[in-house]
Design an enzyme around this catalytic site. Structure first.
Site, PDB file in Angstrom:
ATOM      1  N   ASN A  40       4.060  -8.177  -9.508  1.00 58.17           N
ATOM      2  CA  ASN A  40       3.156  -9.294  -9.879  1.00 58.17           C
ATOM      3  C   ASN A  40       1.871  -8.787 -10.537  1.00 58.17           C
ATOM      4  O   ASN A  40       0.942  -9.561 -10.764  1.00 58.17           O
ATOM      5  CB  ASN A  40       2.834 -10.145  -8.640  1.00 58.17           C
ATOM      6  CG  ASN A  40       2.003  -9.367  -7.606  1.00 58.17           C
ATOM      7  OD1 ASN A  40       1.706  -8.188  -7.816  1.00 58.17           O
ATOM      8  ND2 ASN A  40       1.646 -10.019  -6.523  1.00 58.17           N
ATOM      9  N   ASN A  43      -1.807  -5.054  -8.536  1.00 59.26           N
ATOM     10  CA  ASN A  43      -2.454  -3.741  -8.416  1.00 59.26           C
ATOM     11  C   ASN A  43      -1.802  -2.741  -9.358  1.00 59.26           C
ATOM     12  O   ASN A  43      -1.622  -1.562  -9.037  1.00 59.26           O
ATOM     13  CB  ASN A  43      -2.379  -3.229  -6.960  1.00 59.26           C
ATOM     14  CG  ASN A  43      -3.366  -2.086  -6.724  1.00 59.26           C
ATOM     15  OD1 ASN A  43      -4.390  -1.965  -7.415  1.00 59.26           O
ATOM     16  ND2 ASN A  43      -3.051  -1.234  -5.766  1.00 59.26           N
ATOM     17  N   SER A 160       4.055   3.803   6.431  1.00 56.44           N
ATOM     18  CA  SER A 160       2.902   4.691   6.294  1.00 56.44           C
ATOM     19  C   SER A 160       2.622   5.435   7.592  1.00 56.44           C
ATOM     20  O   SER A 160       2.856   4.905   8.679  1.00 56.44           O
ATOM     21  CB  SER A 160       1.666   3.862   5.910  1.00 56.44           C
ATOM     22  OG  SER A 160       0.484   4.642   6.016  1.00 56.44           O
ATOM     23  N   TYR A 207      -4.369  -3.158   8.023  1.00 61.60           N
ATOM     24  CA  TYR A 207      -3.337  -2.636   7.119  1.00 61.60           C
ATOM     25  C   TYR A 207      -2.285  -1.867   7.924  1.00 61.60           C
ATOM     26  O   TYR A 207      -1.088  -2.094   7.797  1.00 61.60           O
ATOM     27  CB  TYR A 207      -3.955  -1.715   6.058  1.00 61.60           C
ATOM     28  CG  TYR A 207      -2.925  -0.824   5.414  1.00 61.60           C
ATOM     29  CD1 TYR A 207      -2.808   0.511   5.781  1.00 61.60           C
ATOM     30  CD2 TYR A 207      -2.030  -1.331   4.482  1.00 61.60           C
ATOM     31  CE1 TYR A 207      -1.832   1.321   5.228  1.00 61.60           C
ATOM     32  CE2 TYR A 207      -1.058  -0.529   3.921  1.00 61.60           C
ATOM     33  CZ  TYR A 207      -0.953   0.802   4.302  1.00 61.60           C
ATOM     34  OH  TYR A 207       0.020   1.594   3.765  1.00 61.60           O
ATOM     35  N   LYS A 211       1.903  -2.652   8.691  1.00 62.44           N
ATOM     36  CA  LYS A 211       3.028  -1.727   8.514  1.00 62.44           C
ATOM     37  C   LYS A 211       3.817  -1.611   9.815  1.00 62.44           C
ATOM     38  O   LYS A 211       5.050  -1.623   9.818  1.00 62.44           O
ATOM     39  CB  LYS A 211       2.525  -0.344   8.080  1.00 62.44           C
ATOM     40  CG  LYS A 211       2.040  -0.279   6.649  1.00 62.44           C
ATOM     41  CD  LYS A 211       3.136  -0.678   5.655  1.00 62.44           C
ATOM     42  CE  LYS A 211       2.680  -0.591   4.217  1.00 62.44           C
ATOM     43  NZ  LYS A 211       3.728  -1.035   3.267  1.00 62.44           N
TER      44      LYS A 211
HETATM   45  C1  WQD Z   1      -8.290  11.228   3.415  1.00 61.35           C
HETATM   46  C2  WQD Z   1      -9.472  11.986   4.008  1.00 61.35           C
HETATM   47  C3  WQD Z   1     -11.395  10.629   4.416  1.00 61.35           C
HETATM   48  C4  WQD Z   1     -12.461   9.637   0.371  1.00 61.35           C
HETATM   49  C5  WQD Z   1      -5.123   6.198   3.730  1.00 61.35           C
HETATM   50  C6  WQD Z   1      -4.356   5.130   4.463  1.00 61.35           C
HETATM   51  C7  WQD Z   1      -2.898   5.507   4.498  1.00 61.35           C
HETATM   52  C8  WQD Z   1      -2.402   5.738   3.098  1.00 61.35           C
HETATM   53  C9  WQD Z   1      -3.220   6.843   2.433  1.00 61.35           C
HETATM   54  C10 WQD Z   1      -1.450   3.738   2.209  1.00 61.35           C
HETATM   55  C11 WQD Z   1     -10.170  11.184   5.100  1.00 61.35           C
HETATM   56  C12 WQD Z   1     -11.691  11.707   3.372  1.00 61.35           C
HETATM   57  C13 WQD Z   1     -11.792  10.173   1.457  1.00 61.35           C
HETATM   58  C14 WQD Z   1     -13.763  10.110   0.053  1.00 61.35           C
HETATM   59  C15 WQD Z   1     -13.654  11.611   1.915  1.00 61.35           C
HETATM   60  N1  WQD Z   1      -2.490   4.553   2.329  1.00 61.35           N
HETATM   61  N2  WQD Z   1     -12.389  11.146   2.206  1.00 61.35           N
HETATM   62  N3  WQD Z   1     -14.313  11.094   0.836  1.00 61.35           N
HETATM   63  O1  WQD Z   1      -7.475   7.625   5.057  1.00 61.35           O
HETATM   64  O2  WQD Z   1      -5.835   9.573   5.294  1.00 61.35           O
HETATM   65  O3  WQD Z   1      -5.016   7.393   4.458  1.00 61.35           O
HETATM   66  O4  WQD Z   1      -4.582   6.390   2.448  1.00 61.35           O
HETATM   67  O5  WQD Z   1      -0.348   3.878   2.627  1.00 61.35           O
HETATM   68  O6  WQD Z   1      -2.176   4.447   5.086  1.00 61.35           O
HETATM   69  O7  WQD Z   1      -4.819   5.076   5.794  1.00 61.35           O
HETATM   70  O8  WQD Z   1      -6.483   8.776   3.025  1.00 61.35           O
HETATM   71  O9  WQD Z   1      -7.458   9.636   0.956  1.00 61.35           O
HETATM   72  O10 WQD Z   1      -8.573   7.650   2.085  1.00 61.35           O
HETATM   73  O11 WQD Z   1      -8.747   9.921   3.112  1.00 61.35           O
HETATM   74  O12 WQD Z   1     -14.182  12.484   2.613  1.00 61.35           O
HETATM   75  O13 WQD Z   1     -14.434   9.648  -0.938  1.00 61.35           O
HETATM   76  O14 WQD Z   1     -10.428  12.183   2.964  1.00 61.35           O
HETATM   77  O15 WQD Z   1     -12.512  10.484   5.302  1.00 61.35           O
HETATM   78  O16 WQD Z   1     -10.593  12.043   6.137  1.00 61.35           O
HETATM   79  P1  WQD Z   1      -6.281   8.374   4.564  1.00 61.35           P
HETATM   80  P2  WQD Z   1      -7.842   8.942   2.218  1.00 61.35           P
END
Ligand code: WQD
Length: 401
Positions: A40, A43, A160, A207, A211
């Site tokens: 759709n 995103n 996830s 979220y 899942k």
């Molecule tokens: C990774 C690490 C942040 C951004 C999420 C969802 C998961 C999946 C993947 C969908 C963390 C750190 C991040 C920044 C930072 N999504 N970070 N500065 O949170 O492990 O997983 O995305 O399926 O379901 O929960 O991934 O990449 O957001 O963060 O320091 O600007 O990087 O704190 O420790 P996350 P992420």
């Protein structure tokens, strides 16, 4: 004329123009599958479809082979009438014998479905939970009902590692058994065994709960109707992009995941990378994650389908970790991107981000033994492929806003 080809079979890919969806569509084409893409564009961008056509054509032209069929329907998987219309185009015509014998049972040319169609922002889900429960959970229920009516019962679900919730904090590699939907005993990091009813504890955001709920729904569906084969693939942290540089993570809106944010700094869109937390019990104090190349992840879906089609996995519901089994810290990622780009990423150290866990690393043994799949690409390759994309679409360093 293709639609009239009553023998050609397809795989439906819901959300097939998104980051993981588009990489999976490319790998499906390369594996010879005909695909029906439903997206759709909430995103994603329609231009991704054009790039998939280009990549597919290039791949098969160099092999002097015909490219499999690919059809796109820009439609919302929650639009029941549209879904029935689309799936109805892939029903085998009844033979006169079937009609005479009153055996006019629906026979679909859709062999299986890969479902990526869900919202995925943790922070947005906290602000707008109903949007996430409506789309990710209610949508799934209605969609599976429609699939059921078309006798389409092989389903690969995009789950996830977030379903592991606070268990992930244990720092131990996560096994599928840590999170199931029967009454379950698990031992947390201090070895105390607890019994929880109905699955995981400490899910940290809506979220993640969507899942977990979807897995529970699909598990119940497969228990009720043993004709269903459902493989729930628990992604760890997808990063990187196809080596061609033509597909990438390109969400609408501002990304929050680490790698796309690092790239915004690399391209001058953001001035610094905020590092959320340096006081975790990890190698360097920053959070540790299991970063998996999106092409490896895409190939995990092909492996799951193949295992379902050739009976290597039994009918029913089963979860699989799709991760490398190796942990890398936030600072490891920064270093790897700096090496691949010969650039310096300026950092700003902040406190921990709400909902984060310190460590989340897969134990991917089950996928390796049952799906004959494991990751092949390193974090360095992920960073090299992303920098290759940036070079292809060289964006001048934009003025810092
Ligand atoms: C990774 C690490 C942040 C951004 C999420 C969802 C998961 C999946 C993947 C969908 C963390 C750190 C991040 C920044 C930072 N999504 N970070 N500065 O949170 O492990 O997983 O995305 O399926 O379901 O929960 O991934 O990449 O957001 O963060 O320091 O600007 O990087 O704190 O420790 P996350 P992420």
């Amino acid at each position: 004329e293709d639609l009239q080809d009553s023998d050609r079979e397809y795989i439906v890919v819901v959300g097939g123009l998104g980051y993981i969806g588009s990489h999976t569509c490319l790998e499906l084409l390369k594996s010879g599958y005909n695909i029906v893409v439903i997206d759709n564009l909430s995103n994603s961008f329609r231009s991704v479809y054009t790039r998939l056509q280009t990549l597919g054509k290039n791949y098969f032209d160099t092999r002097c082979e015909p490219m499999p069929q690919m059809h796109l329907y820009v439609s919302d998987y929650r639009d029941e009438a549209a879904m029935k219309q689309i799936l109805g185009e892939y029903v085998r015509p009844h033979t006169s014998h079937q009609l005479l014998e009153g055996e006019a049972r629906i026979e679909s040319r859709i062999r299986g479905v890969i479902h990526f169609g869900a919202y995925k922002s943790v922070s947005e889900s906290i602000q707008q939970p109903l949007k996430y429960y409506a789309n990710n959970v209610a949508g799934l229920v209605e969609f599976c009902s429609i699939l059921n009516s078309f006798q389409i019962k092989t389903f690969v679900f995009s789950s996830s590692a977030t379903v592991y919730g606070s268990i992930a904090n244990s720092g131990m590699p996560l096994r599928e058994e840590h999170c199931t939907h029967q009454e379950e005993a698990f031992s947390d990091h201090d070895g105390v065994t607890k019994t929880v009813l109905g699955g995981c504890t400490g899910l940290t955001n809506p979220y993640g709960r969507t899942k977990w709920m979807c897995e529970a729904i699909l598990s119940d569906l497969a228990l009720a109707d043993p004709e269903w084969t459902v493989l729930a693939l628990r992604y760890f942290n997808p990063v990187g992009c196809d080596a061609s540089g033509l597909l990438r993570e390109d969400p609408r809106g501002v990304p929050t995941n680490l790698m796309p944010v690092v790239l915004r700094v690399l391209t001058g869109v953001s001035p610094v990378l905020d590092v959320f937390g340096t006081d975790y019990p990890t190698v360097d104090g920053t959070a540790v994650r299991d970063f998996i190349h999106v092409t490896d992840l895409a190939r995990g879906h092909i492996a799951a389908l193949a295992a379902a089609f050739d009976g290597r996995v039994p009918k029913g519901f089963r979860t699989y970790n799709l991760g490398s089994g190796k942990g890398h810290s936030v600072l490891d990622v920064v270093s790897a991107v700096e090496s691949a780009s010969s650039s310096k990423i300026p950092l700003r150290i902040l406190g921990r981000r709400e909902g984060d866990v310190g460590s989340c690393v897969a134990m991917p043994k089950r996928a390796e033994t049952e799906l004959d799949w494991k990751t092949e690409k390193s974090l360095e390759t992920c960073c090299r492929d992303v920098c290759n994309f940036l070079d292809k679409f060289k964006r001048p360093a934009m003025p810092v806003v």
